[in-house]
Design a protein around this motif. Structure first.
Motif, short mmCIF file in Angstrom:
data_model
loop_
_atom_site.label_atom_id
_atom_site.label_comp_id
_atom_site.label_asym_id
_atom_site.label_seq_id
_atom_site.Cartn_x
_atom_site.Cartn_y
_atom_site.Cartn_z
N THR A 177 0.84 -1.20 0.00
CA THR A 177 0.00 0.00 0.00
C THR A 177 0.87 1.25 0.00
N GLU A 178 1.92 1.21 0.81
CA GLU A 178 2.83 2.34 0.91
C GLU A 178 3.47 2.64 -0.45
N ALA A 179 3.91 1.58 -1.13
CA ALA A 179 4.51 1.77 -2.46
C ALA A 179 3.48 2.39 -3.40
N GLY A 180 2.23 1.94 -3.29
CA GLY A 180 1.16 2.46 -4.14
C GLY A 180 0.92 3.94 -3.90
N LEU A 181 1.00 4.34 -2.65
CA LEU A 181 0.76 5.74 -2.31
C LEU A 181 1.90 6.63 -2.82
N LYS A 182 3.13 6.14 -2.68
CA LYS A 182 4.26 6.92 -3.18
C LYS A 182 4.16 7.11 -4.68
N GLN A 183 3.78 6.02 -5.35
CA GLN A 183 3.64 6.07 -6.80
C GLN A 183 2.57 7.10 -7.19
N ARG A 184 1.47 7.04 -6.47
CA ARG A 184 0.35 7.91 -6.78
C ARG A 184 0.71 9.38 -6.60
N LEU A 185 1.35 9.68 -5.48
CA LEU A 185 1.67 11.08 -5.20
C LEU A 185 2.75 11.62 -6.12
N THR A 186 3.68 10.75 -6.52
CA THR A 186 4.71 11.19 -7.47
C THR A 186 4.03 11.61 -8.77
N ALA A 187 3.11 10.76 -9.24
CA ALA A 187 2.41 11.07 -10.49
C ALA A 187 1.56 12.33 -10.33
N LEU A 188 0.86 12.47 -9.19
CA LEU A 188 0.00 13.64 -9.01
C LEU A 188 0.82 14.93 -9.03
N ASN A 189 1.98 14.89 -8.39
CA ASN A 189 2.81 16.10 -8.39
C ASN A 189 3.36 16.41 -9.79
N ARG A 190 3.69 15.37 -10.53
CA ARG A 190 4.13 15.60 -11.91
C ARG A 190 2.99 16.25 -12.71
N PHE A 191 1.80 15.76 -12.44
CA PHE A 191 0.61 16.27 -13.13
C PHE A 191 0.38 17.76 -12.81
N ILE A 192 0.43 18.11 -11.54
CA ILE A 192 0.18 19.51 -11.16
C ILE A 192 1.24 20.41 -11.80
N ASP A 193 2.48 19.98 -11.72
CA ASP A 193 3.57 20.78 -12.29
C ASP A 193 3.37 20.96 -13.79
N ASP A 194 2.92 19.90 -14.44
CA ASP A 194 2.64 19.95 -15.88
C ASP A 194 1.52 20.96 -16.18
N LEU A 195 0.46 20.93 -15.36
CA LEU A 195 -0.68 21.82 -15.59
C LEU A 195 -0.26 23.29 -15.53
N TYR A 196 0.68 23.61 -14.64
CA TYR A 196 1.09 25.01 -14.50
C TYR A 196 2.26 25.36 -15.44
N HIS A 197 2.67 24.38 -16.24
CA HIS A 197 3.69 24.70 -17.24
C HIS A 197 3.21 24.36 -18.66
N ASP A 198 3.65 23.25 -19.21
CA ASP A 198 3.37 22.98 -20.63
C ASP A 198 2.01 22.35 -20.92
N GLN A 199 1.40 21.77 -19.91
CA GLN A 199 0.10 21.11 -20.07
C GLN A 199 0.15 19.99 -21.10
N ASN A 200 1.24 19.24 -21.08
CA ASN A 200 1.40 18.13 -22.02
C ASN A 200 0.29 17.09 -21.87
N CYS A 201 -0.18 16.87 -20.65
CA CYS A 201 -1.20 15.84 -20.45
C CYS A 201 -2.47 16.17 -21.22
N ILE A 202 -2.71 17.46 -21.41
CA ILE A 202 -3.90 17.84 -22.18
C ILE A 202 -3.59 17.72 -23.68
N LYS A 203 -2.41 18.23 -24.05
CA LYS A 203 -2.02 18.15 -25.46
C LYS A 203 -2.00 16.70 -25.94
N ASP A 204 -1.56 15.82 -25.07
CA ASP A 204 -1.47 14.41 -25.45
C ASP A 204 -2.79 13.66 -25.27
N GLY A 205 -3.83 14.40 -24.87
CA GLY A 205 -5.16 13.78 -24.78
C GLY A 205 -5.35 12.82 -23.61
N ILE A 206 -4.55 12.95 -22.58
CA ILE A 206 -4.70 12.06 -21.43
C ILE A 206 -5.89 12.49 -20.57
#
Lengths: 484, 314
Positions: free
Chosen positions: A91-120
């Protein structure tokens, strides 16, 4: 022997301590054996000790009522909930994975917004988000981390599988109660800590301190860290004071701070101004800085956003981190994990229907009596529809709300939340539903609490565990079972 | 130390000292009940007068009897100086400064607050009053003991001390005045006989009895007891001692000169009484003047450290 748990019936739910055939699960064996050795009177005595301890320790939370604010004592059940260490590691590994991805996502949203451009993820996530802050676009917090402190709610279904129910990325509360629950349990059931291999949880304040210290813009040996509270009327004031004390840092209110002509943050002290490096803020975004957000608010500090953007002070969590706290974003987290980390999610989401999507909305409207409907951006269990417990009138009301603003609603199947034995009367244990809120810290390193805060629905059959809605809590034990 | 936190610690200590001294003040009169000749009735209402509570008391109560006086001094939540109100204020101030005091302090104050509220009837009724007041005094001392034994001697400690000794000095004058006014109300032939009883109670209520005996090597006379409580340099509840402690605590803080100056003036004006005949209306006025100077000192402390003037940062 076995008297206390003899008539215990977990029904069709997954019980955390006792399996379907009535036997203790491995991490609960010692605990249950011990509880069964106690008489009903003895157990009642322990319960009263716990009650007195809570009062003396002054553990409370504030509830808003029409008569004003009431400082309520923390409802606490003395029977701990146990989880096996091996299971927790996953569970702990799952939470670390999740938060790493969420932080990458937030950072992306306030910069290049690649996740939107790539249709994710669809663009309306930003254009219609209540928590996206255009003021934060282009800002680059240290390590690319925006959500430094996260409280993720986990539940188990009838198979015992953990699911993520939601991520709280704004100003999540409860960690102090996790620590205090352990302190009370040690006083009430001291015998168990001698023999059982229960993992300690006490290092959270140090971990939090390290997480915050790593954010300091000045690379100095002793950065000045403060906890910023809205004040004593906030429901989590107890926690703000507790954490400041445990970390040995100053607890400040907005009026204790000001921004100098150099765009740095200072405290008002008896010696004069002293510079602040890191603010663990427990105030919502919109009240942080009246110059940028709510002009009438007196809780925050005028100019704070200016100081933050200039890189002169670190704010935890960063403003705008709440954009990922949206229940619509939640639905996309598994995709975000695959996108940013190229990994399969370790912890599954609960099936989620997005009312914005035509096919999902159609299904939701036809099945309101079976589903739980939640607004995308509320917290504290407010504004929800619990289908199976709702009236036709409630369902009609929610059908209208959903049609008027589909973006704002999601729906999930009613979960068969797991249960644990809870003391409901003298010497009587009954199953009560519960969830679990671990806390995840992230800056230079990532850290997950050992277990988390277990919240219990104290009413029979109820699924509502929020303390503001009358829920209680239990100590959470991560138990090493080798040799049992 | 944040200016706001400094101010709250200061008030926290003042209210805690007020709790203890209110209990001590009441216990002086309570003890007198048992030792005075039956024909002498003590007026509990004196306690209202010397605590500057006349106006508020008269809004709330018609009868000026023992029960109402005790309700007002101990329990009344409309009286901001009552024991329970003061305890509540200790708790409220501490609630917002818990991060700078030893963790156990919060537990101890909750314990005391719960006891005081749950047993308040014992304080008001005569039979168990002594136990009640003693437990309250003990509870306060436990907290001060905790602080002495485990708090670092930084700015927070200084503000706690300034608050505690300022309040103690103020209450010291009120306790002296309480004894003085009982005596003034008695007939002359009684007052000599009464003097012994009353002043030994006052000394005991201040835990000063043995210390007085050892220091003064004398039987208990009004003038000597009052002089001891005003000017003894070693007894921790005397006026002189309290003022010196305020000066000492202030000296560790920035901009303390102005406070030291004010305290020195107060010290110069601290003197004992020569003869027991001097315990009269004039003495009462003298005590009252000290109280006014203490209020002035409080305002100076507030201006000096709690009203933050936004300085030029960097």
């Amino acid at each position: 022997m076995n008297k206390l748990t003899k008539n215990y019936d977990p029904d069709a739910y997954y019980d955390e301590l006792i399996d379907q055939s009535g036997n203790p699960r491995p991490p609960a064996q010692r605990l249950l054996k011990y509880l069964n050795s106690l008489s009903a009177d003895e157990l009642e005595k322990r319960r009263l000790t716990a009650e007195a301890t809570v009062q003396e320790m002054g553990i409370s939370f504030t509830v808003y009522t029409e008569e004003g604010n009431i400082d309520r004592t923390w409802p606490f059940d003395i029977i701990p909930r146990t989880i096996e260490a091996k299971e927790w590691a996953v569970t702990e590994a799952g939470l670390k994975q999740r938060l790493t991805a969420l932080n990458r996502f937030i950072d992306d949203l306030y910069h290049d917004q690649n996740c939107i451009k790539d249709g994710i993820i669809p663009e309306y996530i930003i254009t219609k988000s209540k928590n996206f802050r255009p003021e934060c676009v282009g800002v680059s917090p240290a390590y690319g981390v925006w959500a430094h402190i996260c409280g993720t709610d986990l539940v188990r279904d009838e198979t015992g599988q953990f699911y993520v129910l939601e991520d709280n990325l704004r100003v999540p509360s409860g960690v102090s109660y996790m620590l205090e629950n352990r302190a009370i349990t040690k006083r009430v059931l001291p015998e168990l800590f001698e023999n059982d291999d229960i993992k300690p949880i006490a290092d959270y304040p140090s971990q939090l301190f390290e997480t915050l210290a790593a954010l300091s813009p000045r690379k100095i040996e002793r950065p000045e860290i403060v906890v910023l509270t809205p004040g004593i009327y906030n429901s989590a004031y107890f926690e703000h004071a507790f954490l400041a004390q445990q970390m040995g840092v100053e607890l400040v209110e907005g009026s204790d701070l000001f921004i100098g002509n150099d765009d740095c943050v200072y405290t008002k002290t008896i010696y004069g101004p002293e510079r602040v490096d890191v603010i663990y803020r427990r105030i919502d975004d919109l009240y942080l800085d009246p110059e940028v957000f709510e002009p009438d608010s007196v809780l925050g500090v005028p100019g704070l956003m200016r100081a933050w953007k200039a890189g002169n002070v670190a704010l935890a969590n960063a403003p705008g981190a709440g954009v990922a706290d949206d229940k619509v974003v939640y639905a996309y987290v598994p995709d975000l994990i695959r996108y940013y980390l190229d990994e399969e999610p370790i912890l599954p989401n609960v099936t989620t229907y997005l009312c914005e999507r035509d096919d999902h909305r159609e299904y939701v409207l036809q099945n309101l009596d079976k589903l739980v409907v939640k607004p995308a951006n509320e917290s504290g269990g407010y504004g929800m529809l619990v289908g199976p417990h709702s009236s036709k009138k409630d369902q009609q009301l929610f059908a209208e709300l959903i049609q008027a603003n589909p973006r704002n609603y999601i729906a999930q199947p009613t979960l068969k939340l797991s249960t644990a034995p809870t003391l409901v009367g003298k010497g009587t244990l009954e199953p009560r539903h519960l969830d679990l809120r671990p806390f995840i810290l992230q800056s230079k390193d990532t850290y997950v609490t050992t277990g988390g805060l277990t919240r219990v629905a104290m009413k029979k059959g109820s699924l509502v565990v929020n303390s503001s809605q009358g829920g209680g809590s239990k100590d959470t034990w991560i138990v090493e079972t080798k040799g049992v | 130390m944040l200016s706001r936190v400094a101010e709250r610690l200061y008030w926290c200590a003042r209210y805690l000292e007020r709790v203890e001294n209110t209990a001590r003040l009441v216990s002086v009169y309570d003890d007198l009940l048992y030792d005075l000749p039956r024909e002498i009735a003590i007026s509990w209402y004196n306690l209202i007068e010397i605590n500057s509570g006349v106006e508020l008391f008269e809004q709330r109560y018609k009868v000026k009897d023992e029960r109402n006086v005790l309700k007002f001094l101990l329990a009344d939540d409309t009286n901001p100086g009552s024991l329970l109100s003061s305890l509540k204020m200790v708790r409220e101030n501490l609630r917002t400064t818990r991060d700078v005091v030893p963790g156990e302090m919060w537990e101890l104050i909750n314990e005391l607050d719960l006891y005081a509220k749950q047993h308040i009837k014992q304080g008001i009724n005569r039979s168990e009053r002594h136990t009640y007041l003693n437990t309250i005094i003990g509870g306060c001392q436990k907290i001060i003991g905790l602080l002495s034994g485990s708090m670092d001697r930084g700015a927070g400690w200084c503000f706690l001390n300034i608050g505690r000794y300022l309040e103690r000095a103020d209450m010291n004058t009120r306790i002296l005045d309480a004894a003085n006014s009982v005596l003034m109300q008695s007939r002359e032939e009684e007052s000599v006989k009464l003097g012994q009883v009353i002043w030994s109670k006052v000394l005991k209520s201040q835990s000063a009895y043995l210390s007085f005996r050892r220091t003064m090597r004398s039987s208990i006379k009004g003038a000597m007891a009052a002089t001891f409580l005003l000017t003894d340099p070693h007894f921790p509840r005397s006026q002189l001692f309290c003022l010196e402690q305020i000066k000492l605590a202030a000296s560790a803080l920035p901009r303390s000169e102005v406070i030291a100056h004010q305290v020195n003036m107060l010290l110069q004006n601290t003197h004992g009484v020569e003869r027991s005949e001097d315990l009269n209306q004039e003495f009462s006025r003298y005590l009252n003047d000290i109280q006014l100077s203490i209020i002035a000192l409080h305002h100076q402390i507030t201006d000096n450290w709690f009203q933050y003037m936004q300085g030029d940062a960097a």
